[in-house]
Design an enzyme around this catalytic site. Structure first.
Site, mmCIF file in Angstrom:
data_model
loop_
_atom_site.group_PDB
_atom_site.id
_atom_site.type_symbol
_atom_site.label_atom_id
_atom_site.label_comp_id
_atom_site.label_asym_id
_atom_site.label_seq_id
_atom_site.Cartn_x
_atom_site.Cartn_y
_atom_site.Cartn_z
ATOM 1 N NE ARG A 15 87.034 54.622 43.089
ATOM 2 C CZ ARG A 15 86.753 55.817 43.602
ATOM 3 N NH1 ARG A 15 86.743 56.869 42.811
ATOM 4 N NH2 ARG A 15 86.488 55.965 44.878
ATOM 5 C CE LYS A 75 87.775 57.742 48.786
ATOM 6 N NZ LYS A 75 86.960 58.905 48.285
ATOM 7 C CE1 TYR A 94 89.400 62.799 43.014
ATOM 8 C CE2 TYR A 94 89.366 60.406 42.887
ATOM 9 C CZ TYR A 94 89.111 61.643 42.330
ATOM 10 O OH TYR A 94 88.577 61.715 41.070
ATOM 11 C CG HIS A 96 88.247 64.034 49.661
ATOM 12 N ND1 HIS A 96 87.653 64.958 48.823
ATOM 13 C CD2 HIS A 96 88.241 62.862 48.959
ATOM 14 C CE1 HIS A 96 87.301 64.368 47.687
ATOM 15 N NE2 HIS A 96 87.670 63.108 47.742
ATOM 16 C CD GLU A 118 90.901 66.220 47.044
ATOM 17 O OE1 GLU A 118 91.435 65.292 46.388
ATOM 18 O OE2 GLU A 118 91.167 66.439 48.240
ATOM 19 N NE ARG A 202 76.696 74.021 36.565
ATOM 20 C CZ ARG A 202 77.432 73.384 35.675
ATOM 21 N NH1 ARG A 202 78.350 74.026 34.991
ATOM 22 N NH2 ARG A 202 77.251 72.100 35.440
ATOM 23 C CB VAL A 238 77.131 72.015 47.866
ATOM 24 C CG1 VAL A 238 75.705 72.450 47.641
ATOM 25 C CG2 VAL A 238 77.300 71.354 49.211
ATOM 26 C CG LEU A 239 83.585 71.154 45.678
ATOM 27 C CD1 LEU A 239 84.079 70.363 46.873
ATOM 28 C CD2 LEU A 239 84.205 70.593 44.400
ATOM 29 C CB VAL A 266 77.229 63.071 46.102
ATOM 30 C CG1 VAL A 266 78.458 62.662 45.311
ATOM 31 C CG2 VAL A 266 76.002 62.333 45.572
ATOM 32 C CB ALA A 267 78.712 67.127 49.358
ATOM 33 C CG ASP A 269 83.905 63.700 48.596
ATOM 34 O OD1 ASP A 269 83.088 64.610 48.797
ATOM 35 O OD2 ASP A 269 84.405 63.475 47.476
ATOM 36 N NE ARG A 279 77.192 56.212 61.068
ATOM 37 C CZ ARG A 279 75.963 56.351 61.504
ATOM 38 N NH1 ARG A 279 75.612 57.448 62.144
ATOM 39 N NH2 ARG A 279 75.066 55.405 61.295
ATOM 40 C CG ASN A 300 84.402 54.170 48.858
ATOM 41 O OD1 ASN A 300 83.396 54.204 49.573
ATOM 42 N ND2 ASN A 300 85.137 53.081 48.726
ATOM 43 C CG MET A 301 78.718 57.217 46.403
ATOM 44 S SD MET A 301 77.621 58.598 46.035
ATOM 45 C CE MET A 301 76.420 57.831 44.971
HETATM 46 N N1 NAI Z 1 80.792 60.459 47.586
HETATM 47 C C1 NAI Z 1 81.514 60.202 46.510
HETATM 48 O O1 NAI Z 1 81.821 59.051 46.211
HETATM 49 C C2 NAI Z 1 81.935 61.312 45.612
HETATM 50 C C3 NAI Z 1 81.803 62.591 46.015
HETATM 51 N N2 NAI Z 1 82.088 63.642 45.188
HETATM 52 C C4 NAI Z 1 81.888 64.963 45.761
HETATM 53 O O2 NAI Z 1 80.685 65.580 45.292
HETATM 54 C C5 NAI Z 1 80.783 66.978 45.590
HETATM 55 C C6 NAI Z 1 80.342 67.791 44.370
HETATM 56 O O3 NAI Z 1 81.322 67.673 43.351
HETATM 57 P P1 NAI Z 1 81.193 68.395 41.928
HETATM 58 O O4 NAI Z 1 79.803 68.322 41.430
HETATM 59 O O5 NAI Z 1 82.283 67.853 41.094
HETATM 60 O O6 NAI Z 1 81.530 69.891 42.292
HETATM 61 P P2 NAI Z 1 81.262 71.169 41.365
HETATM 62 O O7 NAI Z 1 82.234 72.205 41.789
HETATM 63 O O8 NAI Z 1 81.189 70.795 39.933
HETATM 64 O O9 NAI Z 1 79.794 71.619 41.788
HETATM 65 C C7 NAI Z 1 79.485 72.119 43.056
HETATM 66 C C8 NAI Z 1 78.291 73.042 42.916
HETATM 67 O O10 NAI Z 1 77.905 73.424 44.238
HETATM 68 C C9 NAI Z 1 77.411 74.745 44.139
HETATM 69 N N3 NAI Z 1 77.343 75.329 45.472
HETATM 70 C C10 NAI Z 1 78.356 75.739 46.277
HETATM 71 N N4 NAI Z 1 77.832 76.278 47.406
HETATM 72 C C11 NAI Z 1 76.486 76.194 47.291
HETATM 73 C C12 NAI Z 1 75.395 76.599 48.112
HETATM 74 N N5 NAI Z 1 75.579 77.226 49.279
HETATM 75 N N6 NAI Z 1 74.133 76.351 47.666
HETATM 76 C C13 NAI Z 1 73.923 75.715 46.493
HETATM 77 N N7 NAI Z 1 74.896 75.355 45.655
HETATM 78 C C14 NAI Z 1 76.181 75.581 46.055
HETATM 79 C C15 NAI Z 1 78.409 75.427 43.200
HETATM 80 O O11 NAI Z 1 77.889 76.643 42.671
HETATM 81 C C16 NAI Z 1 78.616 74.332 42.153
HETATM 82 O O12 NAI Z 1 77.727 74.489 41.055
HETATM 83 C C17 NAI Z 1 82.247 67.203 46.003
HETATM 84 O O13 NAI Z 1 82.343 67.234 47.405
HETATM 85 C C18 NAI Z 1 82.944 65.997 45.449
HETATM 86 O O14 NAI Z 1 84.174 65.721 46.085
HETATM 87 C C19 NAI Z 1 82.527 63.434 43.912
HETATM 88 C C20 NAI Z 1 82.719 62.157 43.450
HETATM 89 C C21 NAI Z 1 82.484 60.992 44.284
HETATM 90 C C1 PYR Z 2 86.100 61.955 44.550
HETATM 91 C C2 PYR Z 2 86.310 60.820 45.432
HETATM 92 O O1 PYR Z 2 86.699 60.971 46.561
HETATM 93 C C3 PYR Z 2 86.027 59.491 44.971
HETATM 94 O O2 PYR Z 2 85.799 59.300 43.771
HETATM 95 O O3 PYR Z 2 86.038 58.551 45.779
#
Ligand code: NAI
Ligand code: PYR
Length: 371
Positions: A15, A75, A94, A96, A118, A202, A238-239, A266-267, A269, A279, A300-301
């Site tokens: 990206r 990133k 971003y 993080h 973020e 939710r 989760v977030l 996914v979480a 990051d 890791r 960074n999916m």
């Molecule tokens: N690995 C990657 O490439 C990417 C990672 N992400 C990450 O994905 C994660 C989720 O992002 P979003 O969906 O946008 O966040 P969001 O804020 O829309 O959703 C997070 C959900 O987690 C729930 N939650 C929080 N604590 C909880 C618990 N103890 N039990 C169950 N549910 C719980 C919340 O109620 C919320 O509905 C973030 O860490 C974000 O940075 C996002 C894009 C790319």
């Molecule tokens: C959210 C994030 O860190 C990514 O899209 O890579």
């Protein structure tokens, strides 16, 4: 303002922070955009397309960082980039920071003004995280289906099954943007889907929009243990904004999963929500197997689907970049309290509570800085 767009150096990060259209918007508003040579190539945008949009191409990364008042990236900076920053420089990307002590230390030492995509808020949502969460949520199912194939150490099952053969059970922890988009894809592919969230509002919303096609479950360790055991594909989504992700799936729970099941966290990051994932992995070496379960934790999916992601990201970031560049960062943050939530570090101070807490550092409220 002089804006520098840097080429990403993370593994398979294709990206780039601005499309040619986004560049043209900034240039039209009187801003100067310096673009690192070939930074857009991975997203299918040539240097010529940026020159046409009014950018100047810079071949030397150091020169780009030296000249730019604001660096735009996708990133978080990696170690080889730390020394390129200078005091008072704005970094818009971003970040993080909660799971990244070395990066936090480096940005504080360099006295960078770090505005994290973020943690910017609007109407109780995260407008600059949403587009990449949409991408990652959809990808999580695509990736999960791939690693469930026998050739890739998976169980050898098809998400949707076939007539007469049961479909796979997808379990999603966190029903926000990632979770919702993962559910859409999983339902579309014919899987059985359960979503676990801690928010009853939710869960009610998800029940409304998906009707009987998902099972919604209240988040607690008893329910998580029960559903993890049944999951063919487990997705961590989760977030807690800006803070380290809570570890909701213990090692003991992972041991109860059938061999060949797949976890996509996914979480990761924000540090990850699964105890057996310690890791981040990379697109070039995305998985490892532990207790017979395939673990995927690429931070960074969206970098893998760079064209879609760059377009979606610039659609969201451009109006904020424009505000910061035209008003100056301080005025822009004063004018928009949601944008002010993006400030994570400023001149050696941590200005986001979740980051201060994660690193046991003093916290300075943004209001104190904006005066
Ligand atoms: N690995 C990657 O490439 C990417 C990672 N992400 C990450 O994905 C994660 C989720 O992002 P979003 O969906 O946008 O966040 P969001 O804020 O829309 O959703 C997070 C959900 O987690 C729930 N939650 C929080 N604590 C909880 C618990 N103890 N039990 C169950 N549910 C719980 C919340 O109620 C919320 O509905 C973030 O860490 C974000 O940075 C996002 C894009 C790319
Ligand atoms: C959210 C994030 O860190 C990514 O899209 O890579």
């Amino acid at each position: 303002m002089i804006i520098g767009v840097a080429k990403e150096i993370k593994n398979n990060e294709n990206r780039v922070a601005l499309t040619p259209a986004g560049t043209a918007t900034l240039v039209k508003a009187g801003q100067r955009v310096l673009f690192e040579h070939s930074a857009g190539i991975g997203s299918g945008f040539s240097d010529e397309s940026y020159i046409k949009a009014g950018a100047e191409i810079v071949t030397d990364k150091k020169e780009l960082f030296d000249k730019a008042e604001m660096i735009m990236k996708v990133k978080e900076p990696l170690a080889p980039e730390y020394d390129l920053f200078h005091g008072g420089q704005i970094l818009f990307t971003y970040l993080h920071l909660a799971p990244e002590p070395a990066l936090t230390k480096a940005l504080l030492a360099k006295k960078v003004i770090g505005i994290a995509y973020e943690t910017i808020e609007r109407n109780h949502s995260l407008p600059l995280l949403i587009p990449m969460s949409e991408v990652a949520g959809r990808m999580a199912v695509q990736v999960g289906a791939h690693w469930l194939e026998k050739t890739f150490s998976g169980k050898g099952i098809l998400l949707g099954g076939v007539p007469g053969v049961e479909s796979a059970q997808v379990v999603i922890i966190g029903g926000g943007v990632v979770g919702t988009h993962a559910a859409k894809m999983a339902i579309g592919m014919g899987a059985r889907v359960a979503i676990i969230d801690k928010s009853s509002e939710r869960l009610a919303y998800l029940d409304d929009i998906f009707g009987g096609r998902v099972t919604t479950i209240m988040s607690n360790s008893y329910n998580i243990a029960d559903w993890v055991k049944q999951a063919d594909l487990l997705i961590g989504a989760v977030l807690l904004p800006g803070a380290k992700a809570p570890k909701l799936v213990s090692e003991e729970m992972v041991k109860t999963m059938e061999p060949g099941s797949v976890i996509v966290d996914v979480a990761i990051d924000q540090g990850g929500s699964i105890e057996t994932i310690d890791r981040a992995t990379t697109h070039s070496d995305p998985t490892y197997v532990k207790y017979g379960v395939v673990h995927y934790s690429v931070a960074n999916m969206p970098g893998a689907v760079a064209r879609t992601s760059t377009l979606a990201l610039t659609n969201a970031t451009i109006e904020y970049a424009l505000q910061i560049a035209s008003k100056g960062w301080k005025e822009a943050l004063r004018a928009d309290s949601g944008l002010a939530k993006g400030l994570n570090v400023f001149e050696g101070k941590v200005t986001f509570p979740g980051v201060a807490e994660a690193h046991n550092l003093p916290y300075t409220p943004v209001a104190e800085i904006l005066g």
